[in-house]
Design an enzyme around this catalytic site. Structure first.
Site, PDB file in Angstrom:
ATOM      1  NE  ARG A  16      -2.371  -1.240   3.483  1.00 52.75           N
ATOM      2  CZ  ARG A  16      -2.756  -0.930   4.717  1.00 52.75           C
ATOM      3  NH1 ARG A  16      -3.838  -0.192   4.892  1.00 52.75           N
ATOM      4  NH2 ARG A  16      -2.096  -1.355   5.763  1.00 52.75           N
ATOM      5  CG  LEU A  18      -0.933   5.470  -4.714  1.00 51.05           C
ATOM      6  CD1 LEU A  18       0.043   6.569  -5.127  1.00 51.05           C
ATOM      7  CD2 LEU A  18      -1.726   4.992  -5.927  1.00 51.05           C
ATOM      8  CB  ILE A 444     -23.225   5.458  10.820  1.00 48.23           C
ATOM      9  CG1 ILE A 444     -24.092   6.595  10.247  1.00 48.23           C
ATOM     10  CG2 ILE A 444     -23.448   4.207   9.999  1.00 48.23           C
ATOM     11  CD1 ILE A 444     -25.586   6.418  10.457  1.00 48.23           C
ATOM     12  N   GLY A 445     -21.825   4.462  13.823  1.00 44.97           N
ATOM     13  CA  GLY A 445     -21.146   3.371  14.519  1.00 44.97           C
ATOM     14  C   GLY A 445     -19.713   3.659  14.876  1.00 44.97           C
ATOM     15  CD  GLU A 497     -18.489   0.243  14.001  1.00 45.93           C
ATOM     16  OE1 GLU A 497     -17.757  -0.007  13.030  1.00 45.93           O
ATOM     17  OE2 GLU A 497     -19.698   0.540  13.884  1.00 45.93           O
ATOM     18  NE  ARG A 528     -11.433   3.585   4.003  1.00 42.09           N
ATOM     19  CZ  ARG A 528     -12.643   3.815   4.521  1.00 42.09           C
ATOM     20  NH1 ARG A 528     -13.091   5.037   4.707  1.00 42.09           N
ATOM     21  NH2 ARG A 528     -13.429   2.797   4.834  1.00 42.09           N
ATOM     22  CD1 TRP A 574     -18.150  -4.792   0.042  1.00 42.96           C
ATOM     23  CD2 TRP A 574     -18.256  -3.916   2.092  1.00 42.96           C
ATOM     24  NE1 TRP A 574     -18.678  -3.527  -0.070  1.00 42.96           N
ATOM     25  CE2 TRP A 574     -18.761  -2.975   1.167  1.00 42.96           C
ATOM     26  CE3 TRP A 574     -18.245  -3.582   3.455  1.00 42.96           C
ATOM     27  CZ2 TRP A 574     -19.228  -1.716   1.558  1.00 42.96           C
ATOM     28  CZ3 TRP A 574     -18.706  -2.333   3.836  1.00 42.96           C
ATOM     29  CH2 TRP A 574     -19.184  -1.418   2.896  1.00 42.96           C
ATOM     30  CG  HIS A 707     -16.985   9.607   1.743  1.00 43.93           C
ATOM     31  ND1 HIS A 707     -18.342   9.564   1.535  1.00 43.93           N
ATOM     32  CD2 HIS A 707     -16.594   8.339   1.948  1.00 43.93           C
ATOM     33  CE1 HIS A 707     -18.743   8.314   1.584  1.00 43.93           C
ATOM     34  NE2 HIS A 707     -17.701   7.546   1.835  1.00 43.93           N
TER      35      HIS A 707
HETATM   36  N1  GLN Z   1     -21.000   0.827  11.417  1.00 42.97           N
HETATM   37  C1  GLN Z   1     -20.053   1.089  10.377  1.00 42.97           C
HETATM   38  C2  GLN Z   1     -19.243   2.319  10.712  1.00 42.97           C
HETATM   39  O1  GLN Z   1     -19.761   3.193  11.346  1.00 42.97           O
HETATM   40  C3  GLN Z   1     -20.777   1.332   9.085  1.00 42.97           C
HETATM   41  C4  GLN Z   1     -19.812   1.661   8.001  1.00 42.97           C
HETATM   42  C5  GLN Z   1     -20.407   1.609   6.642  1.00 42.97           C
HETATM   43  O2  GLN Z   1     -21.584   1.655   6.461  1.00 42.97           O
HETATM   44  N2  GLN Z   1     -19.579   1.529   5.640  1.00 42.97           N
HETATM   45  O3  GLN Z   1     -18.092   2.429  10.301  1.00 42.97           O
HETATM   46 ZN    ZN Z   2     -22.240   3.761   5.358  1.00 47.53          ZN
END
Ligand code: GLN
Ligand code: ZN
Length: 767
Positions: A16, A18, A444-445, A497, A528, A574, A707
């Site tokens: 990785r 780059l 979202i987490g 997380e 990424r 994935w 992003h």
């Molecule tokens: N729960 C994951 C996070 O918050 C969801 C990521 C995603 O949807 N790509 O990173």
């Molecule tokens: Zn997402």
């Protein structure tokens, strides 16, 4: 003699390189020259790796994205970034990543604040490209500098001799098809303006020594209406006069109805993906005119399994007989979608490793096939025997088949995916327990994966940090995110997380039937990368995977803590998946395993469980006629996973950037109590699908793009939510970012979420 070639090589580097070079350049730690230097080194190395091929790809290297490169080549960068002072490479990164005026106050008015280009998935892969933007007024203007530099570099220093360098570009029709008309004008109307620029490019490449140019038109494996078919005819009839030989490359699937069209375009050669469509090749032979090259993609560029070389030869030899010099062989598509080198792997289970091939090994397979065709099988007898033995061992391995999993699979029936009561009944019970305000806020987490987290993880992996030390470090991070969230005043918390390297690999590592690599990185977008785990056998869950972390996080706060899981469809989409059973079967196995985790979380007192299905949409087959079958088993798998819970338990799901219009019925069929989606870049237009469908459950439309480092203002969030409330009743709306925050810094996350929480307060006050 069959000609050997390759459509594209992974550019990120086996280690990785780059990625790291880009990130340090963006942080201002290294110079532009150093970054460019690294680019040169990588290209040289990759050409050397492909030295045994007759033709090698040039221009497949990119500093960010091959589609954005094409937009640059065609002079089609969005108006908002053109005309800036400064270096072209920096402007290129501006379109790629956006730039906030806040970070660059001196430049806020000139080139400071720029919205990033929209990203979306490249066909059915997990690679994201920057969507070309069009309006009815779009004009194109050739900038061949990148391709010419790389071409000269290949010929001069890259050891790629005269005529062997094959520039690779995206074809005009695919380029238009994958772009977006910002003013809803007819994209195809631009073809007429686009083609002269392509013609100029091809002639320029010819003038600089290119004999062949590979023009990618993967759009040919999708359903095309008459206008788009016509566009392909127009395009290639017009480009016919150019001074290069065109290899028209199609990949990612079958030509089907487009076979006649593809075969008859006036180009010198056609590449097709024979790994997805062996049966389509013979009929194609009959359609091709007798001078045309046929390039067969005989090694999958999408998966990591060894090719069955003997079976491939059995099929290929008669074709080689017929085609002679006109036969080319290659991987099915660019190797961008597979990791670089299996030999880097030191820890991968030896048995599983013996079944695999990464990019370099795939090129090795191609050489074996080439020698067998050109010099006879006897010259590669040992290689063929080793290959056959490896495949036989895989088929017979008891690690691939687990009778208990097979039995559980056979017991699946409809009741397994059914909630006890309908949403309308269970929602008030959930509300009574959770006591959330209007416009509840959540994330979202994930929270930032800080340098400390990454350091602790690498120390742990290297054995320099023991279990207890690692646990303590992760618990400290969890505590930090809980404290920050409480300070911010969020309503539903997450543990952040910290302990997860990746939302799929984390689960893969704990499930039986999975193997994981150390360096099996594949580019997802820009810098990424993801390291898809390798699903090789029947899936089972030896023990609970997340319960300890979530219960620890819940013990730190009185606010509700979401349990956080990745759903079966996303894990599947994935992962590198088995090629020896249908995807649907692997998915159901995953569903049964994650269901056990959901039930364990519920038993541990967790009241909200989020099951991310970030990648549900990207699993859609390229052809609409195959969608229903996929959606049926995908939704069924989600329901098996989620719906064993009590009515009082609130199920959330999350989906990343996605169009919903055409799959909304399936989304509703998942029956999650709450779905959070990525909407901010679409200005809430994505909610139209939910409104029109009268989607009955709750929705959290993302209010800011995660992003980019830009910090959203409170006013902007309020505005977006007001737009949302025009479409969905406020009682069913949540307020959250677009996606997880793992790639951001705390210094960005805190002000962004503070504005979000304030925005929710403002909305409540106004309600
Ligand atoms: N729960 C994951 C996070 O918050 C969801 C990521 C995603 O949807 N790509 O990173
Ligand atoms: Zn997402």
């Amino acid at each position: 003699m069959a000609t050997l070639h390759n459509l594209g090589f992974p550019r990120i580097g086996a280690r990785r390189e780059l990625k790291f070079a880009l990130e340090s350049y963006w942080k201002g730690e290294t110079s532009r020259d150093e970054l460019k230097q690294l680019g040169t080194q990588l290209r040289q190395r990759h050409w050397a790796d492909q030295a045994a091929l007759d033709l090698v790809p040039v221009g497949d290297f990119s500093f960010y994205d091959q589609v954005l490169d094409m937009s640059t080549t065609l002079g089609n960068l969005p108006g908002r970034v053109s005309g800036f002072h400064g270096d072209p490479l920096d402007n290129y990164f501006r379109v790629a990543r956006g730039r906030s005026g806040l970070f660059d106050p001196q430049h806020a008015l000139c080139c400071g604040g720029v919205a990033a280009g929209e990203m979306t998935k490249w066909f059915d892969t997990n690679y994201h490209y920057i969507v070309p933007e069009f309006t009815a007024a779009t004009q194109f203007k050739l900038d061949a500098s990148r391709l010419l530099e790389q071409l000269a570099e290949a010929q001069e220093q890259g050891g790629v001799g005269e005529g062997r360098a094959k520039p690779v570009i995206i074809g005009p029709v695919t380029y238009l098809a994958i772009g977006k008309a910002k003013d809803d004008s007819d994209k195809l109307a631009l073809l007429e303006r686009l083609l002269p620029v392509y013609a100029e490019l091809l002639d320029t490449l010819a003038a600089h020594g290119a004999e062949w140019v590979q023009i990618d038109e993967p759009i040919l494996v999708t359903e095309l209406d008459a206008d788009w078919q016509h566009a392909l005819n127009t395009a290639y009839h017009q480009l016919k006069a150019c001074k290069v030989k065109i290899l028209l490359a199609t990949y990612f699937g079958q030509l089907q109805d487009n076979a006649y069209l593809a075969a008859n375009l006036p180009v010198a050669g056609l590449h097709v993906d024979a790994t997805s469509d062996q049966a389509g090749v013979l009929p194609l032979l009959g359609l091709l005119s007798p001078h045309k090259v046929l390039s067969l993609g005989v090694i999958s560029g999408r998966n990591i399994w060894k090719t069955d070389l003997t079976a491939t030869l059995d099929w290929l030899e008669p074709i080689a007989q017929r085609l002679g010099e006109r036969l080319w062989i290659a991987p099915s598509c660019s190797l961008l979608h597979v990791p670089v080198d299996l030999d880097s792997e030191q820890k991968l289970d030896a048995e599983v490793k013996s079944w695999l091939a990464f990019a370099l090994q795939k090129l090795g397979e191609l050489r074996v096939l080439g020698r067998a065709l050109n010099e006879g099988r006897a010259t590669v007898a040992t290689e063929l025997a080793t290959n056959t033995a490896a495949l036989a061992a895989r088929r017979a391995s008891p690690r691939v088949t687990n009778p208990a999993v097979q039995a559980a699979l056979a017991r699946i029936d409809a009741s397994l995916g059914q909630r006890k009561s309908a949403y309308a009944q269970r929602a008030p019970w959930q509300a009574a327990i959770l006591k959330l305000p209007l416009y509840p806020t959540t994330t979202i987490g994930s929270f930032p994966q800080t340098a400390e987290i990454r350091h602790a993880r690498s120390e742990y992996r290297a054995g320099r940090l023991d279990d207890a030390g690692y646990q303590a470090a992760m618990r400290a991070e969890i505590e930090r995110s809980v404290r920050e969230q409480e300070k911010l005043g969020l309503d539903v918390l997450v543990h952040g997380e910290a302990e997860r390297n990746d939302m799929v690999e984390y689960f893969g590592e704990q499930l039986e039937g999975y193997a994981f690599s150390q360096f099996g990185w594949v580019q997802s977008y820009g810098s990424r990368c993801v390291k898809p785990p390798i699903l090789f056998g029947d899936i089972s869950r030896p023990k609970a995977m997340t319960v300890e972390w979530i219960t620890y996080a819940q013990s730190l706060t009185k606010k509700p803590m979401k349990g956080m899981l990745t759903g079966p469809v996303t894990i599947l989409n994935w992962s590198f998946v088995r090629d020896d059973q249908p995807r649907s079967m692997s998915c159901r196995q995953l569903a049964l395993a994650i269901r056990e985790e959901v039930l364990d979380l519920e038993k541990a007192g967790v009241k909200i469980i989020q099951i991310d299905e970030a990648a549900l949409r990207e699993g859609l087959p390229l052809r609409k006629s195959q969608w229903k079958e996929y959606l049926d088993w995908a939704v069924e798998s989600f329901r098996i996973t989620a719906n064993g819970v009590r009515d009082e338990t609130q199920i959330h799901t999350h989906m990343c950037y996605s169009e919903f219009n055409d799959i909304i019925a399936s989304i509703a069929g998942m029956d999650a109590d709450v779905i959070t989606i990525e909407t901010s870049r679409s200005d809430m237009e994505l909610l139209d699908a939910f409104e029109n469908f009268q989607y009955p459950n709750e929705i959290g439309p993302g209010v800011y793009d995660i992003h980019s480092p830009n910090i959203p203002t409170q006013g902007h969030i309020v505005q977006l939510m007001e737009k949302a409330a025009e479409r969905i009743p406020a009682e069913r709306l949540w307020v959250n970012p677009d996606c997880g925050l793992k790639t951001r810094q705390w210094a960005e996350v805190i002000p962004a979420l503070a504005h979000m929480v304030e925005a929710a307060r403002e909305l409540r006050a106004g309600a």
